[in-house]
Design an enzyme around this catalytic site. Sequence first.
Site, PDB file in Angstrom:
ATOM      1  N   GLU A   1      52.905  69.399  15.873  1.00  0.00           N
ATOM      2  CA  GLU A   1      53.746  70.440  16.476  1.00  0.00           C
ATOM      3  C   GLU A   1      54.344  71.373  15.431  1.00  0.00           C
ATOM      4  O   GLU A   1      54.451  72.586  15.662  1.00  0.00           O
ATOM      5  CB  GLU A   1      54.849  69.788  17.311  1.00  0.00           C
ATOM      6  CG  GLU A   1      54.379  69.192  18.630  1.00  0.00           C
ATOM      7  CD  GLU A   1      53.656  67.864  18.465  1.00  0.00           C
ATOM      8  OE1 GLU A   1      52.973  67.441  19.412  1.00  0.00           O
ATOM      9  OE2 GLU A   1      53.780  67.256  17.379  1.00  0.00           O
TER      10      GLU A   1
ATOM     11  N   HIS B   1      58.490  61.524  27.238  1.00  0.00           N
ATOM     12  CA  HIS B   1      57.734  62.370  28.151  1.00  0.00           C
ATOM     13  C   HIS B   1      58.600  62.901  29.294  1.00  0.00           C
ATOM     14  O   HIS B   1      58.063  63.491  30.230  1.00  0.00           O
ATOM     15  CB  HIS B   1      56.557  61.590  28.747  1.00  0.00           C
ATOM     16  CG  HIS B   1      55.473  61.264  27.784  1.00  0.00           C
ATOM     17  ND1 HIS B   1      55.649  60.410  26.730  1.00  0.00           N
ATOM     18  CD2 HIS B   1      54.182  61.697  27.697  1.00  0.00           C
ATOM     19  CE1 HIS B   1      54.513  60.304  26.053  1.00  0.00           C
ATOM     20  NE2 HIS B   1      53.620  61.077  26.612  1.00  0.00           N
TER      21      HIS B   1
END
Length: 337
Positions: free
Chosen positions: A73, A142
Amino acid sequence: MTVDSSKPGDPSKTSKITLAKGLNAGLRRALEADPKVLLAGEDIGKLGGVFRVTEGLQKDFGEHRVIDSPLAESGIVGTAVGLALRGYRPVCEIQFDGFVYPAFDQIVSQVAKFHNRSAGRQKMPIVIRIPSGGGIGAVEHHSESPETYFAHTPGLKVVTCSNPVDAYWMIQQAVASDDPVIFFEPKRRYWDKGDLDVSAVPGDLHKAVVARRGTDLTLAAYGPMVKVCLEAAAAAANEGHSLEVVDLRSLSPIDFDTVQASVEKTGRLVVVHEAPVFYGAGAEIAARITERSFYHLEAPVLRVGGFHSPYPPARLEEEYLPGLDRVLDAVDRALAF
């Protein structure tokens, strides 16, 4: 629908579209409108993303514009900074909310600061898409709601859609912005459907909207909680209470004027979000509205949100997430004053 097109993801062939398909169609329009728009993220190309938001886009626009990135990321966002410096408009996908933290330094130290650091000479037209929130039975990292980290950072604009129509228009407006935009997508609403008129004129990206009119109390929410608040307003109506629902849509900046106008009509405000109440966006809204509208308030501003604890295992998430009962309990407490 007036547009005739056979391209995958084009909403013109159906009267209803899901939020995920609205995003897909909006990204398609952005790619068509500007050859400098690029998409990058993990598995967004051939797979079309975990939630299939980018499905079909690499096939139609090529691997040089819809890029399957490494699992890094910080690298995704860092590369986007370089692309923006070269005149591109990168759109980064962070696969899940909890995966954004490796890129946090890039976002708050580079993306948010570059325009100011260059005395306004260098734009940072970067969009960082983040599926956020819970309700899908996922594992740790998540199901988080990290919006306050970014709304607290000067130099970033932070928005979130709650329905397919806003998804379609807001993603295009975010891509067209010269400012960096953190774009939160409520993942448990990806499959919610709504009518879309592609010929309509979209509103201001940072303008709140009144999703339901009422007179007794204002519910202010954003993202996944807008639907919950609309359900709460419908339930309250059965008991003779008229609730107004304001969809904030933008968290930085916040359209306090729309919230204030609603509160000065109803006299009561309950702010609802999925993120923990402690230091959440609701605290800022409660403080500002109390400052602005103190003499119009008939009750303290109340907040409903997640608990101040790590997101729980999937089997416990329904106990953690603010639901209809918790919202209606806050409504009852506010109306009791």
